[in-house]
Scaffold this active site. Structure first.
Site, PDB file in Angstrom:
ATOM      1  N   GLY A 164     -11.818 -13.106  -8.590  1.00 16.24           N
ATOM      2  CA  GLY A 164     -10.506 -12.516  -8.367  1.00 16.24           C
ATOM      3  C   GLY A 164     -10.078 -12.710  -6.922  1.00 16.24           C
ATOM      4  O   GLY A 164     -10.697 -13.448  -6.156  1.00 16.24           O
ATOM      5  N   ASP A 205     -23.133 -23.688 -15.569  1.00 14.79           N
ATOM      6  CA  ASP A 205     -22.915 -23.952 -17.004  1.00 14.79           C
ATOM      7  C   ASP A 205     -22.607 -25.411 -17.275  1.00 14.79           C
ATOM      8  O   ASP A 205     -22.553 -25.823 -18.432  1.00 14.79           O
ATOM      9  CB  ASP A 205     -21.704 -23.143 -17.511  1.00 14.79           C
ATOM     10  CG  ASP A 205     -21.973 -21.648 -17.465  1.00 14.79           C
ATOM     11  OD1 ASP A 205     -21.052 -20.874 -17.773  1.00 14.79           O
ATOM     12  OD2 ASP A 205     -23.101 -21.264 -17.126  1.00 14.79           O
ATOM     13  N   GLY A 241     -24.350 -19.581 -19.910  1.00 19.04           N
ATOM     14  CA  GLY A 241     -23.511 -20.490 -20.697  1.00 19.04           C
ATOM     15  C   GLY A 241     -22.425 -19.682 -21.381  1.00 19.04           C
ATOM     16  O   GLY A 241     -22.513 -19.368 -22.563  1.00 19.04           O
TER      17      GLY A 241
HETATM   18  N1  LIG Z   1      -6.082 -20.389 -12.397  1.00 13.41           N
HETATM   19  C1  LIG Z   1      -6.457 -19.966 -11.183  1.00 13.41           C
HETATM   20  N2  LIG Z   1      -5.619 -20.068 -10.133  1.00 13.41           N
HETATM   21  C2  LIG Z   1      -5.998 -19.649  -8.898  1.00 13.41           C
HETATM   22  N3  LIG Z   1      -7.209 -19.116  -8.614  1.00 13.41           N
HETATM   23  C3  LIG Z   1      -8.078 -18.994  -9.637  1.00 13.41           C
HETATM   24  C4  LIG Z   1      -7.766 -19.399 -10.952  1.00 13.41           C
HETATM   25  N4  LIG Z   1      -8.849 -19.145 -11.748  1.00 13.41           N
HETATM   26  C5  LIG Z   1      -9.796 -18.589 -10.947  1.00 13.41           C
HETATM   27  N5  LIG Z   1      -9.335 -18.503  -9.692  1.00 13.41           N
HETATM   28  C6  LIG Z   1     -10.054 -17.931  -8.537  1.00 13.41           C
HETATM   29  O1  LIG Z   1     -11.181 -18.737  -8.244  1.00 13.41           O
HETATM   30  C7  LIG Z   1     -12.276 -17.918  -7.874  1.00 13.41           C
HETATM   31  C8  LIG Z   1     -13.499 -18.245  -8.704  1.00 13.41           C
HETATM   32  O2  LIG Z   1     -13.168 -18.255 -10.103  1.00 13.41           O
HETATM   33  P1  LIG Z   1     -14.299 -17.852 -11.200  1.00 13.41           P
HETATM   34  O3  LIG Z   1     -13.749 -18.244 -12.510  1.00 13.41           O
HETATM   35  O4  LIG Z   1     -14.687 -16.442 -10.973  1.00 13.41           O
HETATM   36  O5  LIG Z   1     -15.589 -18.694 -10.830  1.00 13.41           O
HETATM   37  P2  LIG Z   1     -15.832 -20.276 -10.861  1.00 13.41           P
HETATM   38  O6  LIG Z   1     -14.879 -20.897  -9.908  1.00 13.41           O
HETATM   39  O7  LIG Z   1     -17.246 -20.401 -10.428  1.00 13.41           O
HETATM   40  O8  LIG Z   1     -15.617 -20.720 -12.259  1.00 13.41           O
HETATM   41  C9  LIG Z   1     -11.850 -16.474  -8.043  1.00 13.41           C
HETATM   42  O9  LIG Z   1     -11.582 -15.894  -6.770  1.00 13.41           O
HETATM   43  C10 LIG Z   1     -10.602 -16.563  -8.867  1.00 13.41           C
HETATM   44  O10 LIG Z   1      -9.671 -15.546  -8.512  1.00 13.41           O
HETATM   45  O1  LIG Z   2     -21.410 -13.355 -12.147  1.00 12.41           O
HETATM   46  P1  LIG Z   2     -21.068 -12.645 -13.406  1.00 12.41           P
HETATM   47  O2  LIG Z   2     -19.766 -11.918 -13.314  1.00 12.41           O
HETATM   48  O3  LIG Z   2     -22.168 -11.819 -13.930  1.00 12.41           O
HETATM   49  O4  LIG Z   2     -20.786 -13.785 -14.483  1.00 12.41           O
HETATM   50  C1  LIG Z   2     -21.794 -14.352 -15.236  1.00 12.41           C
HETATM   51  C2  LIG Z   2     -21.233 -15.716 -15.540  1.00 12.41           C
HETATM   52  O5  LIG Z   2     -21.301 -16.493 -14.339  1.00 12.41           O
HETATM   53  C3  LIG Z   2     -21.888 -17.744 -14.663  1.00 12.41           C
HETATM   54  O6  LIG Z   2     -23.227 -17.706 -14.264  1.00 12.41           O
HETATM   55  C4  LIG Z   2     -21.185 -18.860 -13.956  1.00 12.41           C
HETATM   56  O7  LIG Z   2     -19.844 -18.636 -14.135  1.00 12.41           O
HETATM   57  P2  LIG Z   2     -18.774 -19.259 -13.116  1.00 12.41           P
HETATM   58  O8  LIG Z   2     -18.833 -20.736 -13.246  1.00 12.41           O
HETATM   59  O9  LIG Z   2     -17.493 -18.723 -13.621  1.00 12.41           O
HETATM   60  O10 LIG Z   2     -19.131 -18.795 -11.763  1.00 12.41           O
HETATM   61  C5  LIG Z   2     -21.806 -17.848 -16.198  1.00 12.41           C
HETATM   62  O11 LIG Z   2     -22.832 -18.637 -16.723  1.00 12.41           O
HETATM   63  C6  LIG Z   2     -22.003 -16.434 -16.607  1.00 12.41           C
HETATM   64  O12 LIG Z   2     -21.426 -16.180 -17.863  1.00 12.41           O
END
Ligand SMILES: Nc1ncnc2c1ncn2[C@@H]1O[C@H](COP(=O)(O)OP(=O)(O)O)[C@@H](O)[C@H]1O
Ligand SMILES: O=P(O)(O)OC[C@H]1O[C@](O)(COP(=O)(O)O)[C@@H](O)[C@@H]1O
Ligand SMILES: [Mg+2]
Length: 472
Positions: A166, A221, A265
């Site tokens: 976030g 993942d 995953g």
């Molecule tokens: N569609 C998006 N646009 C802008 N920022 C995003 C979007 N999706 C995720 N983020 C931001 O990128 C950061 C990481 O996203 P997250 O899904 O938690 O982990 P990851 O990048 O490892 O998949 C967070 O701070 C989130 O608010």
């Molecule tokens: O860190 P959290 O909130 O427990 O999320 C667990 C999730 O993060 C992961 O380890 C990696 O997720 P991201 O790529 O979104 O960082 C997933 O495999 C798992 O479902």
């Protein structure tokens, strides 16, 4: 003769025989008269012995390498590496590094190697760490990074910069970049972070700022498309073996013993699939991409009964995102909670399915089931030797690209070569296991588990996707 295809935010160059280059932005797109300087690498002792160490401007890497005699040459990406000319003088650079999202082995190695690459190869001295993910740009003080502070960090898991989910406020983030005078931004994160990087790059372009944004993909993942695999994945698969081995010991030490291991995953089951293939002690691998059911002919319970009768023990590996549909059906109210980044918050499928198996067999046989959940222990460890090399080359490729004036790209291995990939290709979809792929067939033949699919579903179009990008 190549030609560029006009498109608002894409740089597509076409060439003979169906050649397509999906190029990445460059400083000269907006600043055609931007000054350039000789790459300091030409005076660097380490490189002086290497004859051809600058990448040729026309070097590109094909996305598809399995072709037919008459195949069109298809999509290519720009090859990563150092160029003759650079677009930054060392003392003009103020770089920052941010880590976002969940942990993954190797995060600190990437941080370390970006700092070392900027310092040793390009003489850059001003490098800031952003504290605690995207929100750190506007809510926290920066962390000073230099060769001394990063020297040993690759030996620890996690990220010295902290991370978060976030908090991505594009305006506040770019305001902070502008106010601080930052002109290079290295974003280490997964699919969400790369979407965030694309939004930051778009705002920077809109404001006409001379700031380079580079993404380094991080996903335990392996849910990011195009790239061969993400750093940390190999370490995770290797570490998962310890949990699977423990499950096998427990299962073989009791009559009708079952060892059940839950792995990471959320949407993609690559870790579970590769950990199963590596182990050879697993009887059943369940992933989010391959639906299964419990009761009745062809169901999981029938297979467990059969396998226990055959060998008296069983090891089951389940990805945390598998079977969530079954779990949701069993709950009174359907709850689709999300985390601060908008990712689905999962129920503990390992606990739920363990209880369902115990309940089902309670009156049928003496069964001992041990449930092991190593998920966070796996993603919080430092990267192994192979991933350390992967992290180093990724980080150096990102630094070379930014110094050469490229912008708005994610660096990644494509068919074993480092490339610069436009953000839109990285963020357009998630990488998933395709269960009509040969790799999944190899999995099924290694565990001898049923597909748990009804025949009519196996060939329906909803299951046939692009072959996964795992190049192993
Ligand atoms: N569609 C998006 N646009 C802008 N920022 C995003 C979007 N999706 C995720 N983020 C931001 O990128 C950061 C990481 O996203 P997250 O899904 O938690 O982990 P990851 O990048 O490892 O998949 C967070 O701070 C989130 O608010
Ligand atoms: O860190 P959290 O909130 O427990 O999320 C667990 C999730 O993060 C992961 O380890 C990696 O997720 P991201 O790529 O979104 O960082 C997933 O495999 C798992 O479902
Ligand atoms: Mg993610």
């Amino acid at each position: 003769m190549s030609s560029s295809v006009p498109n608002s935010d894409r740089k597509i160059v076409t060439g003979p025989a169906g050649y397509i280059l999906e190029d990445v932005p460059h400083f000269t797109d907006d600043f055609p008269d931007h000054p350039t300087y000789p790459n300091p690498l030409q005076d660097n002792a380490a490189y002086s012995v290497v004859k051809q160490y600058f990448v040729d401007e026309d070097d590109t890497v094909p996305q598809k390498i399995v072709v037919h005699p008459d195949s069109p040459r298809g999509t290519h990406f720009r090859r990563a590496g150092p160029r003759q000319r650079v677009y930054f003088e060392p003392d003009d650079v103020l770089a920052c590094i941010v880590t976002c999202g969940g942990l993954c082995p190797g995060l600190n190695t990437v941080i370390r190697e970006i700092v070392c690459g900027l310092s040793y190869m390009y003489g850059v001295k001003r490098i800031l760490g952003i504290d605690g993910g995207y929100r750190g740009f506007y809510a926290r003080n920066t962390i000073h990074l230099d060769l001394k502070t990063v020297n040993d960090i690759h030996r620890s898991g996690g990220t010295i910069l902290g991370t978060s989910r976030g908090g991505h406020d594009t305006t506040k983030i770019v305001d902070s970049i502008q106010d601080r005078g930052i002109n290079q931004v290295y974003i280490i994160g997964g699919d969400g972070s790369q979407k965030g990087a694309a939004a930051i790059f778009k705002e920077i372009k809109k404001r006409g700022l001379k700031v380079a944004v580079a993404g380094i993909p991080k996903t335990i993942d392996n849910d990011i498309p195009i790239i061969d695999r993400s750093f940390g994945f190999d370490t995770a698969v290797e570490e998962a073996q310890r949990a699977i081995n423990a499950a096998h010991v427990e299962a073989t030490s009791f009559e009708n013993g079952i060892g059940l291991v839950k792995l990471m995953g959320r949407y993609s089951g690559f870790i579970a699939m590769y950990a199963t293939l590596a182990s050879r002690d697993v009887d059943c691998c369940l992933i989010p991409e391959s639906p299964f059911f419990l009761e009745g002919p062809g169901g999981l319970f029938e297979f467990i009964d059969k396998r226990l009768k055959e060998s008296g023990h069983m090891v089951i590996v389940i990805a945390e995102g598998a079977g969530q549909d079954l779990l949701a059906e069993s709950m009174e109210e359907s709850t689709t909670l999300k985390d601060a980044s908008g990712n689905k918050l999962l129920q503990d499928i390992g606990l739920w399915i363990s209880q369902r198996i115990k309940d089902h067999f309670a009156k049928k046989m003496t069964l001992t089931l041990k449930y092991i959940d190593p998920t966070y222990m796996i993603r919080a460890i430092p990267s192994n030797a192979s991933d350390n090399v992967c992290c180093t080359l990724l980080a150096q490729s990102a630094v070379h690209g930014v110094m050469a004036g490229y912008n708005g790209f994610t660096v990644g291995l494509v068919n074993g070569r480092h490339t610069y990939i436009p953000f839109y290709r990285i963020t357009e979809k998630q990488n998933k296991v395709v269960i009509t792929d040969r790799m999944w067939a190899r999995l099924l033949s290694s565990t001898n588990q049923p597909s748990f699919m009804k025949q009519d579903k196996i060939h329906s179009n909803q299951l046939v996707g692009e072959p996964g990008t795992m190049k192993w």
